[in-house]
Design a protein around this motif. Structure first.
Motif: not given
Length: 351
Positions: A38-49, A51-58, A62-68
């Motif tokens: 899911t986009s949420r899981q991907l964002q969590d991975e990028v955030t963890a890798g 250290g950036l603080r990104l807006p929830e559900g960004m 931004a893309t309209g993509i829910a899963t891939r």
């Protein structure tokens, strides 16, 4: 930008030196990896890798993509292409030995050398003339057009055009800071997939029109700089870079003319097409395409919210999803967009 022809007309069809008057698509197949993110899981991975603080559900907002879908370890571009190829051949009622041309048409390859077509063919068991065609996300349409041209020229009898896309492996999961994150943000739209079509002479219809538009002065807007003679080695160059806004701006600037030319030459408006298959990067991109062109939304095949940007496999996957609903004489318009920058349209009339 408009696709309103002067009146419904007959697409242009030529006669080749071989006497073949029509070449069409007789079998379609696609393949998706099992692993879904899911986009949420991907964002969590990028955030963890990073250290950036990104807006929830960004990512999803931004893309309209829910899963891939992402290819698993040990699953490659050729793996996805091979699975799609087998399905397309079965659909067309052919064996690998019936193919005398195999075109691997993709932005992704397994290795720099040899051509990935040989890796697909080795597993498939064909002895066809095999080579690669690469033109970013337009590769698959370019491959179909190349196969059609070779059949009309008498250089091939029956072709298998395949693509395997694993752009997720060019997605940077650990950007070093906000600037690097922004530079590679378009890469977070990617998903993986494979697609294939059988191309051969048909009694009537087939691929009746092809048009292209190229603006190579914009080649540096986005891409993967590594792997060639400029940057043969080094992880720094192996990640996708590019600004989504810049790419969209180029497409908007040059995209109108190609659709106008197709309409003027064929006399076909939107109402002449049962379906319109469009390369899909994000939902906002697609909405902008609808706004600029006036294409009826019910003619589109929406894949990007579920699969993301699956590069050159996009149109093949869409085609596979609608093939059972199409009847003889119905037309499909395919619209490809690719980095470099290029646009391509193809009109296919079902036999």
């Amino acid at each position: 930008m408009s696709l309103t022809g002067p009146h419904p007309g007959t697409p242009l069809v030529g006669t080749s030196a071989t006497g073949i008057t029509a070449v069409g698509i007789t079998g379609v197949g696609s393949a998706l990896p099992e692993h879904e993110l899911t986009s949420r899981q991907l964002q969590d991975e990028v955030t963890a890798g990073s250290g950036l603080r990104l807006p929830e559900g960004m990512f999803e907002k931004a893309t309209g993509i829910a899963t891939r879908r992402f290819a698993a370890d040990g699953e490659y571009a050729s793996t996805l292409a091979l699975a799609a190829a087998r399905r397309a051949l079965a659909r067309a009622g052919h064996d690998p030995s019936d193919i005398d041309l195999l075109v691997y048409a993709s932005a992704t390859r397994d290795v720099c050398e040899p051509a990935t077509a040989h890796l697909v063919q080795a597993e498939l068991g064909s002895r066809a003339h095999a080579f690669d065609v690469s033109n970013a996300c337009n590769s698959f349409l370019n491959g179909i057009d190349t196969a059609r041209a070779m059949i009309l020229a008498g250089r091939a009898r029956r072709a298998l055009v395949v693509t395997g896309e694993t752009p997720s492996r060019a997605m940077r999961r650990d950007p070093a800071g906000l600037a690097e994150f922004r530079d590679g943000f378009a890469g977070y739209t990617f998903g993986d997939a494979g697609a294939a079509v059988v191309v051969e002479p048909v009694a009537r219809g087939g691929i009746v029109d092809v048009e292209t538009e190229t603006a190579s002065e914009h080649w540096a807007v986005g891409g993967i700089p590594g792997g060639g003679s400029r940057h043969p080695r080094g992880d720094e160059y192996s990640w996708f870079r590019g600004g989504g806004k810049e790419l969209r701006g180029v497409f908007e600037k040059i995209g109108g003319d190609i659709l106008t030319r197709v309409a003027a030459r064929t006399g076909l408006g939107w109402d002449a097409y049962a379906r319109v298959l469009v390369h899909q990067v994000t939902v906002p991109y697609l909405e902008r395409f609808v706004e600029l062109t006036g294409v009826p939304r019910d003619r589109l095949v929406l894949t990007v919210p579920e699969l993301g940007n699956i590069a050159s496999a996009t149109i093949g996957v869409q085609l596979d999803r609608i093939q059972d609903e199409l009847g003889p004489g119905e037309r499909v318009l395919m619209v490809g967009l690719g980095g470099g920058v290029s646009l391509m349209t193809m009109v296919w009339e079902v036999t």
